[in-house]
Design an enzyme around this catalytic site. Structure first.
Site, PDB file in Angstrom:
ATOM      1  N   GLU A 138       0.435   5.174   0.434  1.00  0.00           N
ATOM      2  CA  GLU A 138      -0.508   6.231   0.792  1.00  0.00           C
ATOM      3  C   GLU A 138      -0.032   7.582   0.267  1.00  0.00           C
ATOM      4  O   GLU A 138       1.108   7.734  -0.187  1.00  0.00           O
ATOM      5  CB  GLU A 138      -0.690   6.261   2.312  1.00  0.00           C
ATOM      6  CG  GLU A 138      -1.331   4.988   2.836  1.00  0.00           C
ATOM      7  CD  GLU A 138      -1.576   5.011   4.342  1.00  0.00           C
ATOM      8  OE1 GLU A 138      -1.024   5.886   5.039  1.00  0.00           O
ATOM      9  OE2 GLU A 138      -2.318   4.134   4.799  1.00  0.00           O
TER      10      GLU A 138
ATOM     11  N   GLU B 101      -2.434  -5.055  -3.236  1.00  0.00           N
ATOM     12  CA  GLU B 101      -2.751  -6.095  -4.212  1.00  0.00           C
ATOM     13  C   GLU B 101      -2.861  -5.527  -5.617  1.00  0.00           C
ATOM     14  O   GLU B 101      -2.452  -6.149  -6.591  1.00  0.00           O
ATOM     15  CB  GLU B 101      -4.020  -6.877  -3.823  1.00  0.00           C
ATOM     16  CG  GLU B 101      -5.261  -6.060  -3.555  1.00  0.00           C
ATOM     17  CD  GLU B 101      -5.374  -5.585  -2.113  1.00  0.00           C
ATOM     18  OE1 GLU B 101      -4.424  -5.003  -1.590  1.00  0.00           O
ATOM     19  OE2 GLU B 101      -6.467  -5.787  -1.527  1.00  0.00           O
TER      20      GLU B 101
ATOM     21  N   CYS C  55     -10.309  -4.480  -0.680  1.00  0.00           N
ATOM     22  CA  CYS C  55     -11.370  -3.467  -0.695  1.00  0.00           C
ATOM     23  C   CYS C  55     -12.203  -3.637  -1.965  1.00  0.00           C
ATOM     24  O   CYS C  55     -11.857  -4.414  -2.864  1.00  0.00           O
ATOM     25  CB  CYS C  55     -10.768  -2.064  -0.608  1.00  0.00           C
ATOM     26  SG  CYS C  55     -10.041  -1.485  -2.153  1.00  0.00           S
TER      27      CYS C  55
ATOM     28  N   ASN D 279       0.852  -1.174   0.000  1.00  0.00           N
ATOM     29  CA  ASN D 279       0.000   0.000   0.000  1.00  0.00           C
ATOM     30  C   ASN D 279       0.899   1.240   0.000  1.00  0.00           C
ATOM     31  O   ASN D 279       1.882   1.309   0.735  1.00  0.00           O
ATOM     32  CB  ASN D 279      -0.991   0.004   1.170  1.00  0.00           C
ATOM     33  CG  ASN D 279      -0.352  -0.125   2.534  1.00  0.00           C
ATOM     34  OD1 ASN D 279       0.702  -0.756   2.688  1.00  0.00           O
ATOM     35  ND2 ASN D 279      -0.988   0.447   3.543  1.00  0.00           N
TER      36      ASN D 279
HETATM   37 ZN   LIG Z   1      -7.864  -2.126  -2.334  1.00  0.00          ZN
END
Ligand SMILES: [Zn+2]
Length: 133
Positions: free
Chosen positions: A44, A55, A88, A42
């Site tokens: 940010e 992912e 997500c 990830n």
């Molecule tokens: Zn996601």
């Protein structure tokens, strides 16, 4: 690649997570049929909407090098959270197009583990068949 090896790759990738705002670290690893592995984390951003998930980063890296759903044979997603990091909604949509329906997806937070696939994670998919008429 074996499940446990791919999970180890994802945990190694997680060390590169860039998460100064959430302090929630996620790593991912994609394995390909020729043995190549792609990492993602990830990443940010102060403009939160610009953040990218681990992912998606990993799958985009594999696609960037020419791999496609037929040459991707596994995805591991790991986190340091209390619960496993299930993808997500945005990632589920992306994975529904870029992975085969039965490609194994391994989830772990180091305590709990779940093995799944995108068909299970995202029923009633909106696909290219809906767009390409
Ligand atoms: Zn996601």
């Amino acid at each position: 690649m074996k499940r446990e090896d791919l999970l180890k790759e994802a945990f190694r990738a997680m060390e590169n997570s860039y998460a100064p705002y959430s302090n929630y670290h996620v790593g991912a690893a994609v394995s390909c049929t020729d043995g190549r592995v792609f990492w993602g984390v990830n990443v940010e951003n102060a403009s939160f909407g610009a953040t990218n998930c681990a992912e998606r980063s990993a799958v985009f890296a594999a696609y960037s090098c020419g791999y496609r759903k037929d040459t991707i044979d596994g995805l591991a997603i790991v986190s340091d959270g209390e619960r496993i990091a299930a993808p997500c909604g945005i990632c589920r949509q992306v994975l529904s197009e870029l992975l085969k329906q039965d490609t194994p997806i391994y989830l772990s937070n180091g305590k709990d583990e779940v093995d799944t696939n995108i068909a299970e994670l995202l029923p009633m998919q909106f696909t290219e068949e809906d767009v390409l008429r």
